[in-house]
Design a protein around this motif. Structure first.
Motif, mmCIF file in Angstrom:
data_model
loop_
_atom_site.group_PDB
_atom_site.id
_atom_site.type_symbol
_atom_site.label_atom_id
_atom_site.label_comp_id
_atom_site.label_asym_id
_atom_site.label_seq_id
_atom_site.Cartn_x
_atom_site.Cartn_y
_atom_site.Cartn_z
ATOM 1 N N LYS A 139 0.850 -1.188 0.000
ATOM 2 C CA LYS A 139 0.000 0.000 0.000
ATOM 3 C C LYS A 139 0.886 1.238 0.000
ATOM 4 O O LYS A 139 1.547 1.539 0.978
ATOM 5 C CB LYS A 139 -0.901 -0.006 1.234
ATOM 6 N N GLY A 140 0.915 1.928 -1.123
ATOM 7 C CA GLY A 140 1.687 3.165 -1.189
ATOM 8 C C GLY A 140 3.041 3.031 -1.829
ATOM 9 O O GLY A 140 3.922 3.864 -1.587
ATOM 10 N N LYS A 141 3.247 2.021 -2.676
ATOM 11 C CA LYS A 141 4.523 1.889 -3.396
ATOM 12 C C LYS A 141 4.299 1.118 -4.682
ATOM 13 O O LYS A 141 3.597 0.105 -4.696
ATOM 14 C CB LYS A 141 5.577 1.176 -2.549
ATOM 15 N N GLN A 142 4.901 1.613 -5.771
ATOM 16 C CA GLN A 142 4.813 0.965 -7.066
ATOM 17 C C GLN A 142 6.159 0.325 -7.423
ATOM 18 O O GLN A 142 7.196 0.665 -6.862
ATOM 19 C CB GLN A 142 4.397 1.964 -8.145
ATOM 20 N N LYS B 188 -5.978 5.833 5.909
ATOM 21 C CA LYS B 188 -7.317 5.309 5.637
ATOM 22 C C LYS B 188 -8.179 6.321 4.891
ATOM 23 O O LYS B 188 -9.038 5.955 4.084
ATOM 24 C CB LYS B 188 -7.984 4.924 6.967
ATOM 25 N N LYS B 189 -7.884 7.603 5.106
ATOM 26 C CA LYS B 189 -8.653 8.658 4.439
ATOM 27 C C LYS B 189 -8.130 8.951 3.026
ATOM 28 O O LYS B 189 -8.908 9.289 2.142
ATOM 29 C CB LYS B 189 -8.604 9.941 5.271
ATOM 30 N N ILE B 190 -6.821 8.854 2.845
ATOM 31 C CA ILE B 190 -6.233 9.278 1.564
ATOM 32 C C ILE B 190 -5.738 8.119 0.704
ATOM 33 O O ILE B 190 -5.412 8.307 -0.473
ATOM 34 C CB ILE B 190 -5.062 10.257 1.794
ATOM 35 N N GLY B 191 -5.676 6.914 1.265
ATOM 36 C CA GLY B 191 -5.073 5.777 0.558
ATOM 37 C C GLY B 191 -5.760 5.418 -0.737
ATOM 38 O O GLY B 191 -5.105 5.088 -1.738
ATOM 39 N N ASP B 192 -7.089 5.466 -0.751
ATOM 40 C CA ASP B 192 -7.824 5.089 -1.963
ATOM 41 C C ASP B 192 -7.617 6.072 -3.105
ATOM 42 O O ASP B 192 -7.870 5.733 -4.266
ATOM 43 C CB ASP B 192 -9.321 4.977 -1.645
ATOM 44 N N ASN B 193 -7.159 7.260 -2.795
ATOM 45 C CA ASN B 193 -6.934 8.286 -3.818
ATOM 46 C C ASN B 193 -5.468 8.725 -3.801
ATOM 47 O O ASN B 193 -5.162 9.907 -4.007
ATOM 48 C CB ASN B 193 -7.861 9.481 -3.555
ATOM 49 N N TRP B 194 -4.569 7.757 -3.548
ATOM 50 C CA TRP B 194 -3.179 8.110 -3.325
ATOM 51 C C TRP B 194 -2.501 8.699 -4.570
ATOM 52 O O TRP B 194 -1.628 9.559 -4.470
ATOM 53 C CB TRP B 194 -2.384 6.911 -2.813
ATOM 54 N N GLU B 195 -2.865 8.248 -5.753
ATOM 55 C CA GLU B 195 -2.241 8.780 -6.973
ATOM 56 C C GLU B 195 -2.402 10.300 -7.044
ATOM 57 O O GLU B 195 -1.456 11.025 -7.369
ATOM 58 C CB GLU B 195 -2.848 8.130 -8.217
ATOM 59 N N LYS B 196 -3.585 10.786 -6.736
ATOM 60 C CA LYS B 196 -3.835 12.228 -6.756
ATOM 61 C C LYS B 196 -3.168 12.912 -5.566
ATOM 62 O O LYS B 196 -2.578 13.991 -5.706
ATOM 63 C CB LYS B 196 -5.345 12.485 -6.746
ATOM 64 N N GLU B 197 -3.243 12.282 -4.396
ATOM 65 C CA GLU B 197 -2.632 12.867 -3.198
ATOM 66 C C GLU B 197 -1.108 12.949 -3.344
ATOM 67 O O GLU B 197 -0.480 13.898 -2.863
ATOM 68 C CB GLU B 197 -2.989 12.029 -1.960
ATOM 69 N N ALA C 290 5.312 4.783 3.813
ATOM 70 C CA ALA C 290 5.802 5.393 5.054
ATOM 71 C C ALA C 290 4.670 6.067 5.819
ATOM 72 O O ALA C 290 4.593 5.978 7.058
ATOM 73 C CB ALA C 290 6.904 6.410 4.731
ATOM 74 N N ILE C 291 3.777 6.737 5.105
ATOM 75 C CA ILE C 291 2.626 7.387 5.750
ATOM 76 C C ILE C 291 1.687 6.336 6.326
ATOM 77 O O ILE C 291 1.174 6.476 7.445
ATOM 78 C CB ILE C 291 1.891 8.293 4.746
ATOM 79 N N HIS C 292 1.453 5.280 5.582
ATOM 80 C CA HIS C 292 0.568 4.209 6.042
ATOM 81 C C HIS C 292 1.088 3.556 7.310
ATOM 82 O O HIS C 292 0.315 3.204 8.215
ATOM 83 C CB HIS C 292 0.425 3.165 4.932
ATOM 84 N N ARG C 293 2.409 3.406 7.389
ATOM 85 C CA ARG C 293 3.010 2.779 8.568
ATOM 86 C C ARG C 293 2.892 3.659 9.799
ATOM 87 O O ARG C 293 2.583 3.166 10.888
ATOM 88 C CB ARG C 293 4.500 2.499 8.279
ATOM 89 N N LYS C 294 3.147 4.955 9.626
ATOM 90 C CA LYS C 294 3.202 5.844 10.786
ATOM 91 C C LYS C 294 1.841 6.441 11.136
ATOM 92 O O LYS C 294 1.527 6.653 12.318
ATOM 93 C CB LYS C 294 4.207 6.966 10.527
ATOM 94 N N TYR C 295 1.041 6.738 10.129
ATOM 95 C CA TYR C 295 -0.258 7.361 10.369
ATOM 96 C C TYR C 295 -1.357 6.549 9.671
ATOM 97 O O TYR C 295 -1.913 6.972 8.646
ATOM 98 C CB TYR C 295 -0.271 8.801 9.846
ATOM 99 N N PRO C 296 -1.689 5.378 10.206
ATOM 100 C CA PRO C 296 -2.688 4.522 9.548
ATOM 101 C C PRO C 296 -4.063 5.175 9.416
ATOM 102 O O PRO C 296 -4.785 4.915 8.452
ATOM 103 C CB PRO C 296 -2.748 3.276 10.448
#
Length: 393
Positions: free
Chosen positions: A185-188, A357-366, A347-353
């Motif tokens: 989650k959060g890495k390509q 949860k709020k931004i993960g589904d739209n991470w490409e734009k974020e 890194a964000i997912h690990r430290k601030y889950p």
């Protein structure tokens, strides 16, 4: 007592499996390289197989190649491999695979079917490297006879491993690493490209290795980026090197920087460390990339007094500015495509889950608007076996 011994022998015979599923070496075709290309109606699978008689010491016959290439088309990869028994006298055995090469068309369409087959098949190990054929097909890559190693896939494996250790723009990626990047989650993912340096028609001929200046060589290029399982684009050499710095994959490499009075100074990275730190500022996630390097001076083409401490400190500051600019530009280019290959989202997912949860589904734009700060710390430890250049003396 005798009856007990007989009973024990009977029990042992029952519970010992023996070699019921054995496979004789003479019945197997040992694959060392696999190429996957896209064709109409399915896939073209090419398998580089070792000729044991040719690689055995002093037993090869003059004029014969140490490897054979079998190619077959089918709707699925598994079907193509099994269908190869119509042209191969032995069943293809995959456990000793060294290289898996994707054709660029397959990579752009999506490599999930290939990854599914390889990770599902029990014969495959996960210690082979993966690359993408650039400007040609995977089959053409596997056709090339290489100069230093009898088995081309073995040379490709060793070359990529060495290059990733001493030349930062390449990356040696195994199947385990690729699957981890796909599911993270959060890495390509990224994969290294490989191309031919000469005409394809000369690469599979014996004369390719009978000359000092080999006409056709296999050369690793820069990195390809992915969105999910689909290849997006090729990175430049500078962005590929920055990727290795940011993700902490640099073991050693070299880079040059301009001197104020003209000329170039080359630094060799002897130790590298990087960490990605996720922080929050005013309720918004940010990322700080820390890159620490220890360098040696490898070449001097300018007039500098390297015996002065102030000179070394000035060079360190210039190297830090150069590295920060390199990384910042590479991150900006990645944002344009909305592809987080560095793992900032991870890194964000690990430290601030909760934030993730709020931004993960739209991470490409974020990711495109994520503030990223690069902080470099460069130290020059050694000057080499001499201090100043010979022309200074």
């Amino acid at each position: 007592m005798k009856g007990i011994k007989v009973l024990l022998c009977i029990v042992l015979v029952i519970i010992l499996a023996g070699c019921w599923d054995r496979k004789e070496l003479n019945d197997l075709a040992i694959a060392v390289g696999i190429g996957i290309d896209k064709v109409q109606g399915g896939y073209q699978v090419s398998v580089q197989v070792v000729d044991p008689a040719e690689v055995a010491a002093n037993k090869g016959k003059p004029g014969r190649s140490p490897v054979t290439l079998f190619t077959m088309n089918a709707p699925t990869i598994f079907e193509a491999v099994r269908k190869m028994t119509t042209i191969s006298p032995r069943k293809i055995y995959m456990a000793h695979t060294r290289m898996l090469i994707f054709g660029e068309e397959v990579a752009r369409e999506g490599i999930a079917p290939v990854v599914d087959f390889v990770s599902r098949d029990h014969e495959f190990r996960t210690d082979f490297y993966i690359a993408i054929a650039r400007g040609t097909t995977a089959r053409n890559i596997l056709r090339v006879i290489t100069p230093l190693e009898q088995i081309p896939s073995t040379e490709m494996f060793a070359s990529l491993e060495t290059s990733s250790q001493v030349w930062a723009p390449t990356a040696a990626v195994t199947m385990d690493q690729l699957i981890t990047d796909f599911t993270s989650k959060g890495k390509q993912a990224v994969l290294t490209g490989v191309r031919l340096t000469g005409p394809v028609r000369e690469g599979d001929q014996r004369k390719n290795v009978e000359q000092i200046d080999t006409p056709v060589l296999l050369q690793y290029t820069t990195l390809a980026t992915f969105r999910g399982d689909k290849m997006i684009n090729w990175l430049s050499e500078a962005d590929s090197k920055a990727y290795s710095y940011i993700t902490g994959k640099v073991k050693s490499t070299v880079g040059s920087m301009a001197c104020k009075g003209g000329g170039l100074l080359t630094l060799e990275v002897m130790r590298s460390d990087a960490r990605i730190e996720a922080t929050m500022k005013n309720g918004t996630p940010e990322v700080i990339v820390h890159i620490d390097l220890e360098n040696d001076i490898g070449e001097v083409q300018c007039k500098l007094d390297l015996t002065e401490k102030d000179t070394i400190k000035e060079l360190e500051k210039e190297a830090e500015k150069s590295l920060e600019a390199l990384a910042t530009k590479a991150i900006a280019n990645a944002k344009k495509n909305g592809v987080d290959i560095y793992g900032f989202g991870e890194a964000i997912h690990r430290k601030y889950p909760r934030v993730w949860k709020k931004i993960g589904d739209n991470w490409e734009k974020e990711f495109t608007k994520l503030p990223v700060h690069v902080i470099a710390d460069v130290k020059i430890r050694r000057l080499g076996t001499i201090n100043n250049a010979f022309e200074e003396k």
